[in-house]
Design a protein around this motif. Structure first.
Motif, mmCIF file in Angstrom:
data_model
loop_
_atom_site.group_PDB
_atom_site.id
_atom_site.type_symbol
_atom_site.label_atom_id
_atom_site.label_comp_id
_atom_site.label_asym_id
_atom_site.label_seq_id
_atom_site.Cartn_x
_atom_site.Cartn_y
_atom_site.Cartn_z
ATOM 1 N N ARG A 1 11.212 2.555 7.953
ATOM 2 C CA ARG A 1 11.600 1.255 7.406
ATOM 3 C C ARG A 1 10.506 0.218 7.664
ATOM 4 N NH1 ARG A 1 16.850 3.139 8.780
ATOM 5 N NH2 ARG A 1 16.805 2.216 10.858
ATOM 6 N N MET A 2 9.859 0.323 8.818
ATOM 7 C CA MET A 2 8.735 -0.573 9.094
ATOM 8 C C MET A 2 7.601 -0.309 8.102
ATOM 9 S SD MET A 2 5.501 -0.644 10.596
ATOM 10 C CE MET A 2 4.502 -1.685 11.634
ATOM 11 N N ARG A 3 7.325 0.965 7.833
ATOM 12 C CA ARG A 3 6.259 1.315 6.896
ATOM 13 C C ARG A 3 6.618 0.874 5.476
ATOM 14 N NH1 ARG A 3 5.498 7.356 7.250
ATOM 15 N NH2 ARG A 3 3.829 6.912 5.756
ATOM 16 N N LEU A 4 7.902 0.878 5.159
ATOM 17 C CA LEU A 4 8.356 0.450 3.840
ATOM 18 C C LEU A 4 8.002 -1.020 3.596
ATOM 19 C CD1 LEU A 4 9.915 1.559 1.386
ATOM 20 C CD2 LEU A 4 12.021 0.829 2.491
ATOM 21 N N ALA A 5 8.016 -1.794 4.663
ATOM 22 C CA ALA A 5 7.643 -3.204 4.546
ATOM 23 C C ALA A 5 6.124 -3.386 4.501
ATOM 24 C CB ALA A 5 8.224 -3.995 5.718
ATOM 25 N N LEU A 6 5.398 -2.518 5.197
ATOM 26 C CA LEU A 6 3.969 -2.717 5.394
ATOM 27 C C LEU A 6 3.096 -2.087 4.307
ATOM 28 C CD1 LEU A 6 2.102 -2.318 8.766
ATOM 29 C CD2 LEU A 6 1.239 -1.148 6.756
ATOM 30 N N GLU A 7 3.329 -0.827 3.986
ATOM 31 C CA GLU A 7 2.358 -0.101 3.156
ATOM 32 C C GLU A 7 2.262 -0.603 1.714
ATOM 33 O OE1 GLU A 7 1.816 4.133 3.783
ATOM 34 O OE2 GLU A 7 3.085 4.031 5.562
ATOM 35 N N PRO A 8 3.375 -0.852 1.025
ATOM 36 C CA PRO A 8 3.216 -1.405 -0.329
ATOM 37 C C PRO A 8 2.466 -2.740 -0.318
ATOM 38 C CG PRO A 8 5.431 -0.551 -0.024
ATOM 39 C CD PRO A 8 4.794 -0.561 1.327
ATOM 40 N N ALA A 9 2.714 -3.561 0.698
ATOM 41 C CA ALA A 9 2.034 -4.854 0.786
ATOM 42 C C ALA A 9 0.533 -4.676 0.983
ATOM 43 C CB ALA A 9 2.620 -5.675 1.938
ATOM 44 N N ALA A 10 0.150 -3.648 1.748
ATOM 45 C CA ALA A 10 -1.278 -3.410 1.989
ATOM 46 C C ALA A 10 -2.021 -3.120 0.690
ATOM 47 C CB ALA A 10 -1.452 -2.245 2.961
ATOM 48 N N LEU A 11 -1.361 -2.428 -0.237
ATOM 49 C CA LEU A 11 -2.014 -2.081 -1.499
ATOM 50 C C LEU A 11 -2.249 -3.300 -2.385
ATOM 51 C CD1 LEU A 11 -0.119 1.214 -2.476
ATOM 52 C CD2 LEU A 11 -2.064 0.896 -0.936
ATOM 53 N N LEU A 12 -1.607 -4.424 -2.057
ATOM 54 C CA LEU A 12 -1.720 -5.646 -2.860
ATOM 55 C C LEU A 12 -2.638 -6.685 -2.220
ATOM 56 C CD1 LEU A 12 2.042 -6.038 -3.858
ATOM 57 C CD2 LEU A 12 0.189 -5.003 -5.197
ATOM 58 N N GLU A 13 -3.310 -6.320 -1.128
ATOM 59 C CA GLU A 13 -4.206 -7.260 -0.465
ATOM 60 C C GLU A 13 -5.387 -7.627 -1.367
ATOM 61 O OE1 GLU A 13 -4.514 -8.718 3.172
ATOM 62 O OE2 GLU A 13 -2.598 -8.797 2.110
ATOM 63 N N PRO A 14 -5.804 -8.898 -1.346
ATOM 64 C CA PRO A 14 -6.982 -9.303 -2.136
ATOM 65 C C PRO A 14 -8.202 -8.475 -1.739
ATOM 66 C CG PRO A 14 -5.826 -11.210 -1.230
ATOM 67 C CD PRO A 14 -5.217 -9.997 -0.591
ATOM 68 N N GLY A 15 -8.951 -8.031 -2.716
ATOM 69 C CA GLY A 15 -10.152 -7.258 -2.432
ATOM 70 C C GLY A 15 -9.893 -5.813 -2.055
ATOM 71 N N TYR A 16 -8.660 -5.327 -2.283
ATOM 72 C CA TYR A 16 -8.344 -3.931 -1.949
ATOM 73 C C TYR A 16 -9.346 -3.006 -2.646
ATOM 74 C CZ TYR A 16 -5.769 0.361 -1.137
ATOM 75 O OH TYR A 16 -5.418 1.628 -0.726
ATOM 76 N N ARG A 17 -9.882 -2.033 -1.868
ATOM 77 C CA ARG A 17 -10.855 -1.110 -2.457
ATOM 78 C C ARG A 17 -10.754 0.244 -1.777
ATOM 79 N NH1 ARG A 17 -15.960 0.762 -1.396
ATOM 80 N NH2 ARG A 17 -17.177 1.374 -3.245
ATOM 81 N N LEU A 18 -10.378 1.254 -2.537
ATOM 82 C CA LEU A 18 -10.370 2.635 -2.070
ATOM 83 C C LEU A 18 -11.586 3.317 -2.689
ATOM 84 C CD1 LEU A 18 -8.721 4.787 -0.482
ATOM 85 C CD2 LEU A 18 -7.643 5.387 -2.660
ATOM 86 N N ASP A 19 -12.586 3.634 -1.854
ATOM 87 C CA ASP A 19 -13.833 4.146 -2.418
ATOM 88 C C ASP A 19 -13.642 5.548 -2.995
ATOM 89 O OD1 ASP A 19 -14.956 6.326 -0.436
ATOM 90 O OD2 ASP A 19 -14.252 4.684 0.836
ATOM 91 N N ALA A 20 -14.526 5.903 -3.926
ATOM 92 C CA ALA A 20 -14.386 7.156 -4.680
ATOM 93 C C ALA A 20 -14.439 8.375 -3.784
ATOM 94 C CB ALA A 20 -15.489 7.230 -5.742
ATOM 95 N N ARG A 21 -15.249 8.340 -2.731
ATOM 96 C CA ARG A 21 -15.369 9.499 -1.850
ATOM 97 C C ARG A 21 -14.072 9.743 -1.088
ATOM 98 N NH1 ARG A 21 -20.362 10.519 2.421
ATOM 99 N NH2 ARG A 21 -19.648 12.538 3.194
ATOM 100 N N THR A 22 -13.472 8.662 -0.581
ATOM 101 C CA THR A 22 -12.201 8.795 0.133
ATOM 102 C C THR A 22 -11.111 9.271 -0.821
ATOM 103 O OG1 THR A 22 -12.792 7.035 1.689
ATOM 104 C CG2 THR A 22 -10.451 7.564 1.476
ATOM 105 N N LEU A 23 -11.087 8.720 -2.014
ATOM 106 C CA LEU A 23 -10.084 9.119 -2.997
ATOM 107 C C LEU A 23 -10.196 10.613 -3.311
ATOM 108 C CD1 LEU A 23 -8.948 7.021 -5.978
ATOM 109 C CD2 LEU A 23 -9.352 9.451 -6.304
ATOM 110 N N ALA A 24 -11.419 11.098 -3.494
ATOM 111 C CA ALA A 24 -11.614 12.520 -3.800
ATOM 112 C C ALA A 24 -11.176 13.403 -2.627
ATOM 113 C CB ALA A 24 -13.078 12.780 -4.137
ATOM 114 N N ARG A 25 -11.477 12.954 -1.411
ATOM 115 C CA ARG A 25 -11.083 13.725 -0.226
ATOM 116 C C ARG A 25 -9.571 13.807 -0.107
ATOM 117 N NH1 ARG A 25 -9.775 11.586 4.503
ATOM 118 N NH2 ARG A 25 -10.855 9.614 4.129
#
Length: 294
Positions: A158-182
Motif C-alpha cells: 500500500r505504501m508502494r501504491l502511493a509512491l511508485e506511480p507518483a515517481a513516474l510523473l516526476e518532472p524530468g523523469y528519464r529511463l535510459d535506453a540501456r536500463t530499459l533494455a536490461r
C-alpha cells in the motif's frame, strides 16, 4: 575460513546470481561501486569477491578499467546453496513460523544451524544489511516484528501504491535506453522459463531491480530512499509468497507493458498501469494469505 573470506564468498554467489539473472553477456563491465550499491555491501568484500571470480575465470580484469564478465551467462552455473545461504533461508522460515525467538544469542543460532563463527557472521551480516535483524547492545540479536506478519507485506504494497506511480510523473523523469533494455530482457527471461527455474533470491532481486530502477529514473532522492527501504522490509514475506509462482507470468507481462509506455514517454499511462499492477499484486497476496501465514 576467515570472517572476511566468508563474507566475500557470499558476495561471490550474489554476483554470479546477478550475472545470471540479468543475462549479462561476455564483456559486460562490472563496476565495483555499482555492485556494492546493488548488493548493499561495502566495496571491500566486492573487490575480494571479484578477485575470487577472476581466479575462477568467471570475470576478467583489465588494467585501469576494472572487471568484466568473461563467460556467456549460459556457461555460468549458479552455485549450489552453501551453508550460509541454507542457514539464511532456514532462519527466515523459522522466524516466520514462530519457531525462532525474536531475541536469540549467537551461540544458540550456531548450535541450531550447525554453523561456524565465520558462517554465522556472514548470515547475520546479510540479515542486518537487509534490515530485518540487528545486534542487541552487548549480547545477542533481535529481529524486527515488522517482518513477521502477512499484514506487514500488504502494508508495504500500500505504501508502494502511493509512491511508485507518483515517481513516474516526476518532472524530468528519464529511463535510459540501456536500463530499459536490461529490464525488458530480465522479464522476457522469466516468460521463457525463468519463473520455474530461478531461485527465490533471483525472483526477488528481479522484482526489486525492476521497481527500484523505475523509481531511480525519477531522480527524486526521497522516493529512491523510500523504495529501497520498503524493499528491504518486505524481503522475508516476499520469499514465502514465491511458493505460489503462477502469478509471475502476469507480473512479467505487466512489467513489459509499463516499460513500453515509458519508452514511448507516455508516463501518465505508465503511472496508471503501475497502479493497476500493484493493485493486482495486492489482490493476489490477499488470496494467498494462508501461504503467507505458513
Amino acid at each position: 575460513m576467515s570472517q572476511d573470506r566468508s563474507i566475500a564468498a557470499q558476495v561471490v554467489a550474489q554476483i554470479v546470481e546477478l550475472i545470471h539473472a540479468e543475462r549479462m553477456a561476455a564483456g559486460t563491465h562490472l563496476p565495483a561501486q555499482m555492485l556494492a550499491d546493488r548488493l548493499r555491501v561495502s566495496r571491500s568484500p566486492v573487490n575480494e569477491a571479484l578477485a575470487l571470480l577472476h581466479e575462477k575465470g568467471i570475470v576478467t580484469r583489465e588494467k585501469h578499467r576494472g572487471f568484466f564478465v568473461a563467460q556467456p551467462v549460459k556457461t555460468l552455473s549458479a552455485a549450489e546453496p552453501d551453508a550460509v545461504t541454507t542457514a539464511y533461508f532456514r532462519i527466515a522460515e523459522d522466524l516466520l513460523n514462530g519457531a525462532l525467538p525474536m531475541e536469540v544469542s549467537e551461540q544458540a543460532m550456531r548450535t541450531r544451524y550447525a554453523l561456524t563463527a565465520a558462517q554465522l557472521n556472514a548470515v547475520l551480516t546479510r540479515i542486518a544489511q537487509e534490515g530485518w535483524g540487528e545486534r542487541k547492545p552487548g549480547y545477542g540479536w533481535q529481529f524486527s516484528t515488522m517482518l513477521t506478519t502477512p499484514d506487514s507485506l500488504l502494508q508495504s504494497y500500500r505504501m508502494r501504491l502511493a509512491l511508485e506511480p507518483a515517481a513516474l510523473l516526476e518532472p524530468g523523469y528519464r529511463l535510459d535506453a540501456r536500463t530499459l533494455a536490461r529490464l525488458r530482457a530480465a522479464e522476457q527471461h522469466l516468460l521463457d522459463g525463468g519463473i520455474e527455474t530461478d531461485t527465490a533470491d533471483q525472483l526477488h532481486e528481479r522484482g526489486v531491480r525492476f521497481h527500484e530502477a523505475l523509481v531511480e529514473a525519477s531522480g527524486n532522492a526521497f522516493f529512491i530512499d523510500a523504495i529501497r527501504r520498503v524493499n528491504r522490509v518486505r524481503r522475508l514475506l516476499s520469499y514465502r509468497s514465491m511458493r505460489d509462482r503462477a502469478r509471475y507470468a502476469a507480473h512479467a507481462r505487466q512489467h513489459l507493458h509499463i516499460l513500453s509506455l515509458l519508452e514511448s514517454e507516455r508516463n501518465e499511462e505508465a503511472a496508471q498501469a503501475m497502479r493497476a499492477h500493484l493493485e493486482h499484486t495486492l489482490a493476489a497476496l490477499a488470496r494467498i494469505s494462508e501461504v503467507l501465514r505458513g
